[in-house]
Design a protein around this motif. Structure first.
Motif, PDB file in Angstrom:
ATOM      1  N   PHE A 108       0.876  -1.221  -0.054  1.00  0.00           N
ATOM      2  CA  PHE A 108      -0.010  -0.107   0.221  1.00  0.00           C
ATOM      3  C   PHE A 108       0.929   1.338   0.028  1.00  0.00           C
ATOM      4  O   PHE A 108       0.545   2.079  -0.776  1.00  0.00           O
ATOM      5  N   LYS A 109       1.674   1.235   0.531  1.00  0.00           N
ATOM      6  CA  LYS A 109       2.986   2.195   0.618  1.00  0.00           C
ATOM      7  C   LYS A 109       3.611   2.631  -0.569  1.00  0.00           C
ATOM      8  O   LYS A 109       3.582   3.789  -1.018  1.00  0.00           O
ATOM      9  N   ASP A 110       3.955   1.504  -1.131  1.00  0.00           N
ATOM     10  CA  ASP A 110       4.812   1.559  -2.337  1.00  0.00           C
ATOM     11  C   ASP A 110       3.783   2.260  -3.517  1.00  0.00           C
ATOM     12  O   ASP A 110       4.295   2.766  -4.591  1.00  0.00           O
ATOM     13  N   GLU A 111       2.551   1.991  -3.609  1.00  0.00           N
ATOM     14  CA  GLU A 111       1.510   2.459  -4.247  1.00  0.00           C
ATOM     15  C   GLU A 111       1.134   3.662  -4.197  1.00  0.00           C
ATOM     16  O   GLU A 111       0.462   4.533  -4.978  1.00  0.00           O
ATOM     17  N   ASN A 112       1.514   4.432  -3.328  1.00  0.00           N
ATOM     18  CA  ASN A 112       1.144   5.744  -2.975  1.00  0.00           C
ATOM     19  C   ASN A 112       2.464   6.600  -2.488  1.00  0.00           C
ATOM     20  O   ASN A 112       2.645   7.264  -1.290  1.00  0.00           O
TER      21      ASN A 112
END
Length: 402
Positions: A108-112
């Motif tokens: 989730f962090k890598d996607e944002n």
């Protein structure tokens, strides 16, 4: 507080393109009402006049945590007046990073990449302008988190239910925020839901009418242990607090106006799982000194719906429910596409959007006071918080009776 009254122990041991896209989805969907389209259009106009920076404190597990869904709505552009700048997640950016859930959070962090992901409020840059802190972590952490975000310059706070573990702590938080000149809003989504409005309108025009509010969640019995631990403040302060907010807001229930509290022993079920004792189901009826009677029932394993039933002399005269047919038709394909999401995310999607948009648009506009439908922390603790103390004095049944 109600649990203690019933002599149970250990109760307290938890951009414009986006706007255009949103409007297009709403306008072309036969499953959304004209009211929803109108609201979205109003929201887009507000967004053009400015946005409010937001830090989310307490994200939780993707697809499961309420904080995650708050973040997703802002990232997806569903809240046009909000600009999510920071996400603070101590556990999954700390000791829990190597867990399976931690790996999901890392994705989730890598996607944002455009959002600052931080392991603590201390790591956040000092704020110079208007900024809303949406605190959606464990209730026990809220008193310290409120002070931390204020120290970082946040000018407004949106505090998830129930705000604090105790009335005393809530009162202290209210005084601290007032002294610092920071507005703190309490978001209770059922105050703005359709089914509640319909039931209240019918009750108001029907002599002798009495309403029962029923709140169901869709936990499996095998999930109650995790539920009890994560929501360790207990059923009344966590799940049923939404109904308590309705009683305080619309039924004149205050600490001084409670004439009686009658526990529904047949309906209720109190369990001890591991180190936590809580209700899987709870039911009670409050009568006020003005003669007004209202009943609340909450069931962790009752399904994914909420009802309001209006009766006269014990005979049902009106029933409203969420989801209704229209909402179910909208939710069903989305839930099927995302089976790991908590069901109530989609069921209450519009309500969550409404509350955040009202708060952020209000802040961006510079208007004083609180936005419609959101009480301030001072109002909440003085009205609803002390109701918990009054309910504590009621005596229904002992844990042994179960």
């Amino acid at each position: 507080a109600l649990c203690r009254a019933l002599n149970t122990s250990n109760f307290l041991h938890h951009t414009s393109n986006r706007i255009d896209s949103m409007l297009s989805r709403l306008a072309t969907s036969t499953l959304r009402s004209h009211a929803a389209v109108s609201r979205a259009a109003t929201m887009s106009v507000r967004a053009m006049s400015g946005t409010c920076d937001v830090v989310l404190v307490g994200c939780g597990v993707p697809a499961r945590g309420m904080g995650w869904y708050h973040a997703k709505q802002m990232i997806d552009g569903d809240v046009p007046s909000a600009k999510l700048t920071d996400i603070v997640e101590p556990w999954f950016l700390g000791a829990g990073a190597d867990s399976d859930a931690g790996q999901e959070f890392a994705k989730f962090k890598d996607e944002n990449e455009g959002i600052n992901f931080l392991s603590s409020v201390d790591d956040m840059a000092q704020t110079s302008g208007k900024k809303l802190a949406l605190i959606s972590g464990r209730t026990a952490d809220n008193p310290s988190l409120l002070k931390e975000v204020i120290a970082k310059g946040c000018t407004h706070i949106f505090l998830e239910k129930p705000g604090a573990p105790s009335v005393g702590e809530l009162e202290e938080m209210a005084a601290y925020a007032e002294d610092k000149g920071v507005a703190v809003y309490m978001g209770y989504n059922k105050n703005v839901t359709k089914y509640v409005t319909l039931a209240r309108e019918f009750e108001a025009k029907t002599p002798g009418a009495v309403t029962t509010f029923i709140h169901n969640n869709a936990y499996g019995t095998d999930e109650l242990g995790e539920c009890f631990e994560r929501n360790s403040e207990g059923m009344l302060k966590n799940m049923a607090v939404h109904e308590l907010a309705l009683l305080v807001t619309y039924y004149g229930v205050t600490a001084d106006t409670i004439e009686s509290v009658v526990a529904d022993k047949e309906y209720s079920n109190c369990l001890t799982i591991g180190d936590y004792t809580d209700f899987a189901k709870i039911g009670f009826t409050i009568t006020t000194t003005a003669g007004k009677t209202v009943t609340v029932k909450a069931d962790r394993c009752g399904g994914s719906n909420s009802l309001a039933i209006v009766e006269v002399d014990g005979v049902e005269k009106f029933r409203s429910m969420t989801p209704d047919a229209e909402l179910e038709a909208w939710v069903a394909p989305r839930q099927a596409a995302n089976p790991d999401w908590m069901p109530y995310f989609l069921l209450q999607h519009d309500d969550y959007v409404t509350l955040k948009e009202r708060a952020c648009a209000h802040i961006a506009s510079g208007a004083p006071g609180a936005p419609e439908g959101l009480a301030t922390i001072g109002e909440w603790w003085s009205r609803a918080g002390v109701v918990g103390v009054r309910i504590e004095c009621a005596r229904g049944w002992s844990h042994g009776d179960q």
